[in-house]
Design an enzyme around this catalytic site. Structure first.
Site, PDB file in Angstrom:
ATOM      1  N   GLY A   1       0.868  -1.228   0.254  1.00 20.35           N
ATOM      2  CA  GLY A   1      -0.038   0.010   0.046  1.00 20.35           C
ATOM      3  C   GLY A   1       0.827   1.279  -0.040  1.00 20.35           C
TER       4      GLY A   1
ATOM      5  N   GLU B   1       7.188 -10.290   4.313  1.00 23.95           N
ATOM      6  CA  GLU B   1       6.078 -11.313   3.805  1.00 23.95           C
ATOM      7  C   GLU B   1       5.700 -11.199   2.430  1.00 23.95           C
ATOM      8  OE1 GLU B   1       2.286 -11.554   5.937  1.00 23.95           O
ATOM      9  OE2 GLU B   1       1.248 -11.254   4.332  1.00 23.95           O
TER      10      GLU B   1
ATOM     11  N   GLY C   1       0.156 -11.495   7.847  1.00 19.93           N
ATOM     12  CA  GLY C   1       1.409 -11.539   8.835  1.00 19.93           C
ATOM     13  C   GLY C   1       1.464 -10.585   9.761  1.00 19.93           C
TER      14      GLY C   1
HETATM   15  N1  COA Z   1     -13.545   3.474  10.017  1.00 24.75           N
HETATM   16  C1  COA Z   1     -14.326   3.383   8.806  1.00 24.75           C
HETATM   17  N2  COA Z   1     -13.620   3.112   7.719  1.00 24.75           N
HETATM   18  C2  COA Z   1     -12.425   2.798   7.851  1.00 24.75           C
HETATM   19  C3  COA Z   1     -11.350   3.080   8.652  1.00 24.75           C
HETATM   20  C4  COA Z   1     -12.080   3.397  10.034  1.00 24.75           C
HETATM   21  N3  COA Z   1     -11.543   3.673  11.068  1.00 24.75           N
HETATM   22  N4  COA Z   1     -10.180   2.896   8.457  1.00 24.75           N
HETATM   23  C5  COA Z   1     -10.168   2.671   7.195  1.00 24.75           C
HETATM   24  N5  COA Z   1     -11.388   2.741   6.680  1.00 24.75           N
HETATM   25  C6  COA Z   1     -11.773   2.465   5.147  1.00 24.75           C
HETATM   26  C7  COA Z   1     -11.160   3.258   4.239  1.00 24.75           C
HETATM   27  O1  COA Z   1     -11.928   4.483   4.059  1.00 24.75           O
HETATM   28  C8  COA Z   1     -11.277   2.396   2.982  1.00 24.75           C
HETATM   29  O2  COA Z   1     -12.364   2.316   2.409  1.00 24.75           O
HETATM   30  P1  COA Z   1     -12.572   2.652   0.963  1.00 24.75           P
HETATM   31  O3  COA Z   1     -11.967   1.281   0.458  1.00 24.75           O
HETATM   32  O4  COA Z   1     -13.911   2.525   0.567  1.00 24.75           O
HETATM   33  O5  COA Z   1     -11.866   3.809   0.459  1.00 24.75           O
HETATM   34  C9  COA Z   1     -10.634   0.939   3.684  1.00 24.75           C
HETATM   35  O6  COA Z   1     -11.398   1.197   4.904  1.00 24.75           O
HETATM   36  C10 COA Z   1      -9.473   0.649   3.494  1.00 24.75           C
HETATM   37  O7  COA Z   1      -8.929   1.668   4.114  1.00 24.75           O
HETATM   38  P2  COA Z   1      -7.136   2.046   3.486  1.00 24.75           P
HETATM   39  O8  COA Z   1      -6.777   2.844   4.761  1.00 24.75           O
HETATM   40  O9  COA Z   1      -7.307   2.303   2.438  1.00 24.75           O
HETATM   41  O10 COA Z   1      -6.577   0.783   4.053  1.00 24.75           O
HETATM   42  P3  COA Z   1      -5.167   0.139   3.601  1.00 24.75           P
HETATM   43  O11 COA Z   1      -5.086  -0.458   2.012  1.00 24.75           O
HETATM   44  O12 COA Z   1      -4.209   1.028   3.928  1.00 24.75           O
HETATM   45  O13 COA Z   1      -5.032  -1.251   4.290  1.00 24.75           O
HETATM   46  C11 COA Z   1      -5.474  -2.463   6.295  1.00 24.75           C
HETATM   47  C12 COA Z   1      -5.303  -1.052   5.810  1.00 24.75           C
HETATM   48  C13 COA Z   1      -5.535  -2.408   7.870  1.00 24.75           C
HETATM   49  C14 COA Z   1      -6.674  -3.036   5.804  1.00 24.75           C
HETATM   50  C15 COA Z   1      -4.295  -3.597   5.929  1.00 24.75           C
HETATM   51  O14 COA Z   1      -3.166  -2.958   6.151  1.00 24.75           O
HETATM   52  C16 COA Z   1      -4.313  -4.869   6.401  1.00 24.75           C
HETATM   53  O15 COA Z   1      -5.091  -5.544   5.983  1.00 24.75           O
HETATM   54  N6  COA Z   1      -3.683  -5.112   7.365  1.00 24.75           N
HETATM   55  C17 COA Z   1      -3.811  -6.546   7.979  1.00 24.75           C
HETATM   56  C18 COA Z   1      -2.658  -7.740   7.565  1.00 24.75           C
HETATM   57  C19 COA Z   1      -1.565  -7.156   7.420  1.00 24.75           C
HETATM   58  O16 COA Z   1      -1.112  -6.247   8.475  1.00 24.75           O
HETATM   59  N7  COA Z   1      -0.397  -7.643   6.848  1.00 24.75           N
HETATM   60  C20 COA Z   1       0.862  -7.337   7.079  1.00 24.75           C
HETATM   61  C21 COA Z   1       1.762  -7.917   6.109  1.00 24.75           C
HETATM   62  S1  COA Z   1       1.509  -7.830   4.379  1.00 24.75           S
END
Ligand code: COA
Length: 434
Positions: free
Chosen positions: A217, A238, A336
């Site tokens: 991201g 990862e 991960g």
């Molecule tokens: N309340 C409501 N909505 C929220 C929110 C909150 N606190 N935080 C994010 N959102 C919404 C965003 O607006 C976005 O919506 P959209 O898709 O309609 O625009 C969506 O949720 C995703 O948010 P975004 O900030 O774009 O996510 P990201 O792509 O940066 O990913 C995680 C963030 C947490 C989902 C992602 O890091 C993840 O899946 N982590 C778990 C797994 C992991 O950490 N793996 C690590 C090894 S690769």
């Protein structure tokens, strides 16, 4: 043993024939990201009437997931430890299953659920010894290819020949199907100004000689742009993404100071654009290894100064992070995250960073909250995160009391939401913050 060329010819079948070996009730696991065997999956969807109750174990699809179409679930039912754009809605509508699981335990979890009947993979054409690379989604494949009763491979000349523990011999494959398909690309989104600031703060916590885990991201992409002055970095992550390619080429990442896998960049899967795929092709300096190795905290922590950078949906005033649930709906998965945060914590000199924009939904929702949302989950516990970073700075949590943590986190919340967080602080700690 027969020579591999005869075995190859004997086992070469049409896609319809290969997929006809899958039976109702089978547990089928599929290689993911750029290694997704599209020809096999599309044929499964075409032959759906032949199956009832096939469980499809899958991670991250870069395709359009025909098996998630309503009505398909009686035939082929998705089971995932991570949800993405193509699977989230189906699971929310009860047409698929989410399995909470630390990624390093995925192969073990599949075994605990009864093991595999069929493994579907993509492979490169064999080399002169009869070995094929399984490409870019390696994670559970090397471990489970021996357990599966049937291994079916789509031989795809477009698949990069990625190094590491990523090879399978022709004799280990039961049915081979030749199908040249373009590898789907995951284009990096444009880095926003907020992500740039977060990236800069994160990079300020990285020192020469650190070994990095970078997620996917805008934030990790932004972090790498600020690492061009660092030296002797290592990579043990990862997911490999485009961002690291330039750092490796420029020598900022050289893996020289690593204790394990010295001189090699390590990941368990890779997803990005052609730039990344071309870089990984036949490159002995970059290896993919099984997830129970790459993501195991005991392995991660064998390198010193491991810095993990992950993101989350929201973090509460104690430092608990929800990285999986948005508005009560399973959005992604544990992945991960906890594996690497634990590994970084256990590594000598290691640091676990949680990096997130201060707000979501165009600034209308604070991601730093007094309490996690109703229906949210704690993905990473409050004792595990060292730093939380937003575009407003760095909160250092490790070794801090609940009161100190709340103060640190309010200072990096968006100014529009600081007042309400201070009200909660006053209620909780009987102290007014200015
Ligand atoms: N309340 C409501 N909505 C929220 C929110 C909150 N606190 N935080 C994010 N959102 C919404 C965003 O607006 C976005 O919506 P959209 O898709 O309609 O625009 C969506 O949720 C995703 O948010 P975004 O900030 O774009 O996510 P990201 O792509 O940066 O990913 C995680 C963030 C947490 C989902 C992602 O890091 C993840 O899946 N982590 C778990 C797994 C992991 O950490 N793996 C690590 C090894 S690769």
């Amino acid at each position: 043993m027969k020579d591999w060329k005869s075995i190859y010819q004997e086992r070469l079948v049409s896609v319809a024939e290969a997929v006809a070996h899958i039976k109702s009730g089978d547990r089928v696991s599929v290689a993911h990201v750029g290694s997704e065997p599209f020809a096999l999956l599309e044929e499964m969807v075409r032959q759906k009437e032949r199956y009832r109750g096939v469980s499809l174990y899958f991670l991250l699809s870069l395709g359009d997931a025909g098996y998630m179409v309503p009505g398909m679930e009686e035939h082929i039912r998705f089971h995932g430890i991570f949800l993405g754009g193509s699977t989230r809605k189906g699971v929310a509508e009860g047409r698929g299953e989410y399995l909470p699981c630390y990624f390093h335990q995925y192969p073990e979890m599949l075994r605990a659920r009864g093991g595999l009947d069929v493994l579907l993979i993509s492979v490169t054409p064999p080399d002169k010894h009869g070995y094929c690379s399984m490409g870019m989604g390696i994670d559970h494949l090397p471990e489970l290819k021996d357990d599966a009763k049937i291994v079916i491979a789509q031989v795809n000349p477009s698949l990069p020949r990625v190094m590491g523990n990523s090879f399978i011999h022709v004799s280990e494959i039961d049915y081979l199907v030749e199908a040249d398909r373009p590898i789907p690309e995951l284009s990096p989104a444009k880095i926003t100004e907020v992500e740039r600031k977060i990236g800069q703060y994160c990079a300020s916590l990285v020192k020469d000689g650190d070994t990095l885990q970078l997620g996917i991201g805008g934030i990790p992409d932004a972090v790498v742009t600020f690492l061009t002055e660092k030296e002797d970095l290592g990579l043990h992550t990862e997911m490999a993404a485009d961002g690291v390619v330039d750092l490796i080429k420029a020598g900022n990442i050289n893996n020289k100071r690593k204790k394990i896998n010295k001189g090699k960049s390590i990941a368990t899967f890779a997803a990005g654009t052609r730039k990344l795929y071309d870089f990984l092709d036949d490159n002995p300096a970059f290896e993919l290894h099984p997830v129970q190795y790459v993501n195991h905290p005991n392995i991660i922590s064998q390198n010193d100064n491991v810095v993990s950078i992950n993101s989350c949906i929201q973090v509460d005033l104690m430092g608990q992070a929800n990285a999986e649930v948005v508005k009560g709906m399973q959005f992604s998965g544990v992945g991960g995250q906890v594996d690497f945060i634990r590994g970084a914590n256990m590594s000598k000199g290691g640091r676990a960073i949680m990096a997130l924009p201060s707000t979501a939904a165009k600034g209308t929702i604070s991601k730093i909250v007094p309490f996690l949302d109703h229906g949210a989950v704690v993905t990473t516990g409050r004792a595990e995160i060292n730093y939380v970073v937003t575009e407003y700075g760095i909160a250092q949590l490790w070794g801090k009391t609940l009161r100190e943590r709340a103060k640190e986190l309010i200072a990096i919340a968006h100014p529009d939401f600081r007042e309400e967080l201070k009200e909660e602080y006053a209620r909780r700690f009987h102290e007014k913050l200015r």
